[in-house]
Design a protein around this motif. Structure first.
Motif, PDB file in Angstrom:
ATOM      1  N   PHE A 150       0.862  -1.176   0.000  1.00 15.76           N
ATOM      2  CA  PHE A 150       0.000   0.000   0.000  1.00 15.76           C
ATOM      3  C   PHE A 150       0.904   1.233   0.000  1.00 15.76           C
ATOM      4  O   PHE A 150       1.643   1.464   0.962  1.00 15.76           O
ATOM      5  N   LEU A 151       0.860   2.002  -1.068  1.00 19.40           N
ATOM      6  CA  LEU A 151       1.624   3.240  -1.153  1.00 19.40           C
ATOM      7  C   LEU A 151       0.624   4.393  -1.080  1.00 19.40           C
ATOM      8  O   LEU A 151      -0.082   4.692  -2.046  1.00 19.40           O
ATOM      9  N   GLY A 152       0.533   5.016   0.099  1.00 21.31           N
ATOM     10  CA  GLY A 152      -0.408   6.101   0.316  1.00 21.31           C
ATOM     11  C   GLY A 152       0.209   7.451  -0.028  1.00 21.31           C
ATOM     12  O   GLY A 152       1.284   7.785   0.480  1.00 21.31           O
TER      13      GLY A 152
ATOM     14  N   CYS B 226       2.837   2.269   3.611  1.00 19.46           N
ATOM     15  CA  CYS B 226       3.491   3.519   3.985  1.00 19.46           C
ATOM     16  C   CYS B 226       2.692   4.678   3.415  1.00 19.46           C
ATOM     17  O   CYS B 226       2.290   4.643   2.243  1.00 19.46           O
ATOM     18  N   VAL B 227       2.463   5.694   4.237  1.00 20.40           N
ATOM     19  CA  VAL B 227       1.745   6.890   3.798  1.00 20.40           C
ATOM     20  C   VAL B 227       2.719   8.059   3.759  1.00 20.40           C
ATOM     21  O   VAL B 227       3.388   8.363   4.751  1.00 20.40           O
ATOM     22  N   PHE B 228       2.781   8.706   2.615  1.00 21.75           N
ATOM     23  CA  PHE B 228       3.587   9.916   2.431  1.00 21.75           C
ATOM     24  C   PHE B 228       2.646  11.114   2.461  1.00 21.75           C
ATOM     25  O   PHE B 228       1.705  11.194   1.663  1.00 21.75           O
ATOM     26  N   ASP B 229       2.891  12.038   3.394  1.00 17.54           N
ATOM     27  CA  ASP B 229       1.978  13.172   3.539  1.00 17.54           C
ATOM     28  C   ASP B 229       2.512  14.457   2.929  1.00 17.54           C
ATOM     29  O   ASP B 229       1.864  15.494   2.999  1.00 17.54           O
ATOM     30  N   THR B 230       3.683  14.408   2.288  1.00 18.26           N
ATOM     31  CA  THR B 230       4.201  15.600   1.615  1.00 18.26           C
ATOM     32  C   THR B 230       3.213  16.110   0.576  1.00 18.26           C
ATOM     33  O   THR B 230       3.038  17.321   0.400  1.00 18.26           O
ATOM     34  N   SER B 231       2.558  15.189  -0.128  1.00 20.36           N
ATOM     35  CA  SER B 231       1.600  15.585  -1.155  1.00 20.36           C
ATOM     36  C   SER B 231       0.440  16.381  -0.566  1.00 20.36           C
ATOM     37  O   SER B 231      -0.084  17.303  -1.213  1.00 20.36           O
ATOM     38  N   ASP B 232       0.042  16.081   0.648  1.00 19.63           N
ATOM     39  CA  ASP B 232      -1.022  16.828   1.328  1.00 19.63           C
ATOM     40  C   ASP B 232      -0.515  18.185   1.785  1.00 19.63           C
ATOM     41  O   ASP B 232      -1.140  19.223   1.519  1.00 19.63           O
ATOM     42  N   ARG B 233       0.625  18.219   2.447  1.00 19.58           N
ATOM     43  CA  ARG B 233       1.110  19.457   3.055  1.00 19.58           C
ATOM     44  C   ARG B 233       1.465  20.510   1.991  1.00 19.58           C
ATOM     45  O   ARG B 233       1.159  21.686   2.150  1.00 19.58           O
TER      46      ARG B 233
ATOM     47  N   LEU C 293      -2.775   4.885  -3.516  1.00 22.47           N
ATOM     48  CA  LEU C 293      -4.065   5.484  -3.185  1.00 22.47           C
ATOM     49  C   LEU C 293      -3.893   6.775  -2.411  1.00 22.47           C
ATOM     50  O   LEU C 293      -2.840   7.024  -1.814  1.00 22.47           O
ATOM     51  N   SER C 294      -4.932   7.582  -2.451  1.00 26.04           N
ATOM     52  CA  SER C 294      -5.015   8.769  -1.593  1.00 26.04           C
ATOM     53  C   SER C 294      -6.318   8.733  -0.829  1.00 26.04           C
ATOM     54  O   SER C 294      -7.292   8.089  -1.244  1.00 26.04           O
ATOM     55  N   ASP C 295      -6.345   9.436   0.284  1.00 28.91           N
ATOM     56  CA  ASP C 295      -7.506   9.422   1.170  1.00 28.91           C
ATOM     57  C   ASP C 295      -8.564  10.438   0.763  1.00 28.91           C
ATOM     58  O   ASP C 295      -9.717  10.332   1.179  1.00 28.91           O
ATOM     59  N   HIS C 296      -8.186  11.424  -0.017  1.00 25.93           N
ATOM     60  CA  HIS C 296      -9.106  12.478  -0.467  1.00 25.93           C
ATOM     61  C   HIS C 296      -8.410  13.290  -1.535  1.00 25.93           C
ATOM     62  O   HIS C 296      -7.213  13.096  -1.803  1.00 25.93           O
ATOM     63  N   GLY C 297      -9.140  14.199  -2.153  1.00 27.18           N
ATOM     64  CA  GLY C 297      -8.558  15.107  -3.125  1.00 27.18           C
ATOM     65  C   GLY C 297      -8.340  16.489  -2.540  1.00 27.18           C
ATOM     66  O   GLY C 297      -8.225  16.642  -1.308  1.00 27.18           O
ATOM     67  N   PHE C 298      -8.324  17.517  -3.401  1.00 25.77           N
ATOM     68  CA  PHE C 298      -8.036  18.886  -2.945  1.00 25.77           C
ATOM     69  C   PHE C 298      -8.853  19.906  -3.725  1.00 25.77           C
ATOM     70  O   PHE C 298      -9.175  19.698  -4.904  1.00 25.77           O
ATOM     71  N   ARG C 299      -9.164  20.995  -3.025  1.00 23.89           N
ATOM     72  CA  ARG C 299      -9.815  22.141  -3.641  1.00 23.89           C
ATOM     73  C   ARG C 299      -9.237  23.418  -3.019  1.00 23.89           C
ATOM     74  O   ARG C 299      -8.542  23.377  -2.005  1.00 23.89           O
TER      75      ARG C 299
ATOM     76  N   PRO D 155     -12.992  13.102  -3.922  1.00 26.00           N
ATOM     77  CA  PRO D 155     -12.582  11.699  -3.821  1.00 26.00           C
ATOM     78  C   PRO D 155     -11.074  11.583  -3.936  1.00 26.00           C
ATOM     79  O   PRO D 155     -10.388  12.518  -4.385  1.00 26.00           O
ATOM     80  N   GLY D 156     -10.564  10.439  -3.531  1.00 18.46           N
ATOM     81  CA  GLY D 156      -9.150  10.161  -3.703  1.00 18.46           C
ATOM     82  C   GLY D 156      -8.899   9.411  -4.992  1.00 18.46           C
ATOM     83  O   GLY D 156      -9.755   9.376  -5.894  1.00 18.46           O
ATOM     84  N   VAL D 157      -7.719   8.812  -5.109  1.00 21.14           N
ATOM     85  CA  VAL D 157      -7.361   8.010  -6.287  1.00 21.14           C
ATOM     86  C   VAL D 157      -7.025   6.595  -5.832  1.00 21.14           C
ATOM     87  O   VAL D 157      -6.627   6.360  -4.682  1.00 21.14           O
ATOM     88  N   LEU D 158      -7.191   5.653  -6.754  1.00 21.80           N
ATOM     89  CA  LEU D 158      -6.839   4.252  -6.493  1.00 21.80           C
ATOM     90  C   LEU D 158      -6.255   3.648  -7.760  1.00 21.80           C
ATOM     91  O   LEU D 158      -6.955   3.479  -8.766  1.00 21.80           O
TER      92      LEU D 158
END
Length: 715
Positions: A101-103, A448-455, A504-510, A666-669
C-alpha cells in the motif's frame, strides 16, 4: 457478548517494574533537582504530562528492553520454529506473496488525470494501463484522521470513533485530541516541592475497531506499517509499526515551533512561540525552552541556553555542550537535545534549526522539538526498538505527527523555499524507511503513507488556482505530482506477479478562499447565545451561554446539538426535538449564500444518523456540513470561536483544503491488478487486504474486496 472489532482498544501502560532501585533512583533524582527556572509558556492547547512522564517512559523502556532482550535470546529457537509453522499455515490460502500500500495523502484525481493526459506522470499512467485506475470514495467528513482510520479498519467512523482531529469533552465542552489520550501517573509521592511518580503513566489509543494488519497477524501474516495516520500509540501485533499523525512533540503538543529574534520582545504565535535573542559582543544568546519539569511542583519549562557566533560568513551554534556550523537559509542536521530535569535525569529530543535573517536584525527558527527516535520518551513504534533501529540504520528523522511545519509558514517565520526544503527532506526520510522495508519484505504487507503531497498542496494551492500572478512557485504542485510519480516508479521495481500494489489517496483537494463561521451564523439566527457582557477571543467555546444555546460548532467536521443528557449543560431533548432541530438547521444551512458575491457556500448537509451506523454514533457531530468548492470552516470556527462576521477571507498561506462536501474530493486508487469495483471506497481496502491473503472478512467489517469473489463473512 461483544463482537470482535467493536471492543474498545485498551489503554496502553508503559512497561512496568516494581524494583526498589527504580524508586530509589527517582527519589535521588528528585531531591537533587535544580530549582525552577523562569520561562514563558507556549500558546497551544494540548500539553502533555511533561518531564516526569518522559523520564519514566525512557527509564522503564530501557529496563524493559534489557529484560526483553534476555527473554528473546532464551526463547529465540522456540519462537523461530513456531513462527515458521504459523507463516506456512498463514499463507496456505494466499493469492499473493506480498501486498504494498503506497499512500499519497491528498493526491487529487482531477489533477492526477490532467497531468497523466499531459504525459507528466508516466509511472502512474503505466500502472493504470497495465492494471486499473478508479476514483476512490472518501469518508464523511473528508479528513485524513477519519479516512485513514477507515482504511485501516474497513468500517465507518461510528465504528472506529474518529470523526475529526478534535473531540469535545461532554462535561467541560473543551476540545480534546480525538485519537489518543496521554495522562500522568495516578500515584505520586510528594517530598516537599518534589513529585516522585509511583505508578506508570497511561497512553491510550482512542481509535476503536481492529486494523487489517492486526487481523492478518493473527493468521501468521506479518506487516510493516509506516506512518499511517492514527497509529499513536502503536498497537501490539505481528509486525512492525512507526506511528504517524497525532504523535506529539516533546512538549506534548501537535507541533510547536520556536523563533528567536532581535526584532521584537517575547510574543506568541498560533502554534509556536517567539523569544528574544540578546546581542553579546559579536555573538547572540538565547534560551531554548523544553517541556515542563513535572518532577517539581509547578515546574517551569526546562531550558537549554545557547550562543551563536559569526565564523567567516557563517555561524557557530553552541548548545548543550555541542557545536554546530550554520549557514543562513540552510537547515542544520537533526540536533540532539538533552533537557536537564534533575541530577542525572535528562529528557531527550531532536530539532533542526535555520538562520532566517542576519541583517539588520537576526532571527533563528527552531522546528518543533521531536521525540528522539533513538531515545523515545513516548512509545512511537512497535516493537519499541523499531524506531531506534531505523534511526541507527538510516539516521535521525522527524517523529511528530505533522512534521511539515505549516504554521511556521502561515506565520511568516519561514518562507516558501524553507518550507519546501523541509517538506522534501522529510519525504526523503520516509522514502528511506519505505524502501528499507521493501528490501526486507519477501512476503506479507508493507504500507506507507507519504503526507508531503497533502502538506505542499495545503500551502501552495494559491499558486495553482490563479490567486497569485505567475512566478517561480507556480509549478510547485505540478512538480510535487511528478515527484510522487517518480516514487511510484521506484516502488514498482519491487512488484512481480506475486505482488499486489495499490497507490491510493484518502481524499482530493480544492481551493480554500473563504471561511464560514457557523457559530456566528448560529448566534445571528438564535441558536447560540453568548454570556452577557462577555469580552475575549472566545477560543475553545469560551463565553457561550449554554443555558440558551441549542447548537454549536468547532473543529472541521460539523455542527453539534447541545443535547440534554449528553452534554453536561444540554437543553435540547433527545429524540423528536433533536431530530426537528437537525431538520430545521439542514434546511437553513443547505444553499447558504456568501453575501460578497452570492455564491453558494454550503452545498449539502448530512445528518449523522443517516450516514453512520455504529456504537460510537453519540460522539459524532449531529450534522456534517458539506461546504462548496472554495469554502471551509473558518480558522476561528475551527477553534470554537464566535467571530463578529460569518464570512471572512482566507489570507493564510494554507490556501488549499479538502474539508468540504466529500463528494467533491474523492481520492485516487491505482493497482497493478484489475479492479472490479466501479465505485470503490476507502473502506474497501482493509477487506481487500484480507481477501488477498485468503483471510475471511469479519462480520463487523463493512467494506468489500475490490476484486474477485469475496469469501463468506465469518461470525
Amino acid at each position: 457478548m461483544r463482537r470482535r472489532g467493536l471492543i474498545p482498544a485498551p489503554a496502553r501502560r508503559l512497561s512496568s517494574s516494581t524494583a526498589t532501585w527504580i524508586l530509589l533512583a527517582l527519589a535521588v533524582a528528585a531531591v537533587c533537582a535544580p530549582p525552577p527556572m523562569p520561562g514563558a509558556g507556549w500558546g497551544f492547547a494540548y500539553v502533555g504530562p511533561g518531564a516526569g512522564f518522559a523520564f519514566m517512559g525512557s527509564l522503564l523502556a530501557m529496563i524493559s528492553a534489557f529484560f526483553l532482550t534476555l527473554l528473546s535470546l532464551v526463547a529465540w529457537p522456540v519462537r523461530l520454529v513456531w513462527s515458521l509453522v504459523r507463516r506456512r499455515q498463514g499463507y496456505r490460502k494466499a493469492r499473493v506473496r506480498k501486498l504494498i500500500f503506497l499512500g499519497l495523502d491528498g493526491l487529487d484525481p482531477v489533477l492526477t488525470e490532467r497531468f497523466m493526459a499531459e504525459g507528466k506522470l508516466p509511472n502512474l499512467a503505466a500502472l493504470r494501463d497495465k492494471g486499473s485506475y478508479r476514483r476512490l470514495r472518501t469518508t464523511f467528513p473528508s479528513l485524513s484522521p477519519v479516512a485513514w482510520s477507515t482504511f485501516a479498519t474497513g468500517v465507518n467512523p461510528a465504528r472506529h470513533n474518529i470523526f475529526d482531529f478534535l473531540n469535545r469533552n461532554l462535561k467541560s465542552y473543551l476540545p480534546e485530541l480525538s485519537s489518543s489520550r496521554v495522562s500522568g501517573p495516578a500515584k505520586v509521592l510528594k517530598l516537599g516541592r518534589f513529585r516522585i511518580p509511583l505508578s506508570n503513566p497511561m497512553v491510550e489509543m482512542r481509535r476503536k475497531s481492529q486494523t487489517f494488519w492486526k487481523i492478518l497477524g493473527e493468521h501468521g501474516i506479518g506487516s510493516t506499517i509506516l506512518r499511517v495516520p492514527i497509529t499513536f500509540p502503536p498497537e501490539e501485533f505481528n509486525g512492525r509499526l512507526l506511528s504517524a499523525m497525532c504523535t506529539p512533540d516533546l512538549l506534548g503538543t501537535q507541533g510547536s515551533f520556536t523563533q528567536f529574534t532581535t526584532r521584537v520582545a517575547e510574543a506568541t504565535y498560533e502554534s509556536g512561540s517567539r523569544y528574544p535573542l540578546e546581542r553579546s559582543g559579536e555573538g547572540l544568546r538565547g534560551v531554548l525552552r523544553g517541556p515542563a519539569n513535572s518532577l517539581v511542583e509547578g515546574g517551569a519549562a526546562m531550558q537549554l541556553p545557547f550562543e551563536l557566533r559569526p565564523r567567516g560568513g557563517a555561524y557557530e551554534l553552541e548548545i548543550d555542550g555541542q557545536k554546530h556550523a550554520l549557514k543562513p537559509d540552510e537547515y542544520s542536521p537533526w540536533l540532539q537535545l538533552a533537557f536537564p530535569a534533575a541530577l542525572g535525569v535528562k529528557v531527550r529530543g531532536i530539532a533542526r534549526v535555520m538562520i532566517t535573517e542576519t541583517t539588520p536584525e537576526f532571527s533563528l527558527y527552531v522546528t518543533p522539538i521531536n521525540i528522539d527516535p533513538e531515545n523515545p520518551a513516548l512509545p512511537i513504534s512497535h516493537p519499541s526498538y523499531y524506531a531506534t533501529y531505523l534511526a541507527k540504520l538510516l539516521g535521525s528523522y522527524a517523529t511528530v505527527g505533522m512534521a511539515e511545519d505549516t504554521w511556521a509558514l502561515n506565520e511568516g517565520v519561514i518562507d516558501e523555499d524553507a518550507f519546501l526544503s523541509q517538506a522534501y527532506s522529510i519525504q526523503e526520510e520516509r522514502e528511506a524507511m519505505f524502501f528499507n522495508a521493501l528490501d526486507r519484505t519477501k512476503r506479507g504487507v508493507v504500507a506507507c503513507v507519504f503526507d508531503t503531497s497533502d502538506r505542499v498542496q495545503h500551502m501552495f494551492f494559491r499558486h495553482l488556482d490563479g490567486r497569485l500572478p505567475a512566478g517561480r512557485h507556480t509549478a510547485v504542485i505540478e512538480q510535487l505530482y511528478q515527484r510522487m510519480d517518480a516514487l511510484v516508479g521506484r516502488a514498482m521495481r519491487y512488484v512481480d506477479d506475486k505482488t499486489a500494489i495499490f497507490v491510493l489517496s484518502d481524499h482530493g483537494f480544492r481551493a480554500f478562499r473563504r471561511g464560514v463561521n457557523l457559530n456566528a451564523w448560529l448566534r445571528d439566527n438564535g441558536y447560540l447565545a453568548m454570556q452577557p457582557g462577555y469580552e475575549g477571543d472566545g477560543a475553545y467555546l469560551r463565553g457561550i451561554d449554554w443555558s440558551r444555546t441549542r447548537a454549536y460548532t468547532f473543529g472541521l467536521a460539523g455542527v453539534y446539538v447541545n443535547q440534554k443528557g449528553r452534554e453536561s449543560n444540554g437543553v435540547v431533548e433527545r429524540g423528536a426535538e433533536t431530530a426537528e432541530l437537525c431538520r430545521e438547521l439542514t434546511e437553513k444551512l443547505r444553499g447558504l449564500c456568501d453575501p460578497a458575491d452570492g455564491a453558494v457556500a454550503i452545498q449539502q448537509v448530512y445528518t449523522a444518523g443517516k450516514i453512520y451506523k455504529g456504537p460510537y454514533l453519540n460522539a459524532a457531530p449531529d450534522l456534517i456540513v458539506g461546504f462548496s468548492d472554495g469554502y471551509r470552516s473558518s480558522w476561528d470556527a475551527a477553534l470554537g470561536k464566535t467571530s463578529e462576521e460569518i464570512f471572512s477571507d482566507n489570507t493564510k498561506a494554507w490556501s488549499g483544503d479538502h474539508c468540504i462536501d466529500p463528494v467533491l474530493v474523492p481520492g485516487v486508487l491505482f493497482s497493478n491488478r484489475a479492479v472490479d469495483a466501479m465505485d470503490p471506497g476507502i473502506e474497501d481496502m482493509a477487506p481487500t487486504a484480507l481477501h488477498l491473503f485468503g483471510v475471511a472478512k469479519p462480520a463487523w467489517m463493512e467494506g468489500t474486496a475490490v476484486f474477485g469473489v469475496v469469501p463468506e463473512a465469518q461470525g
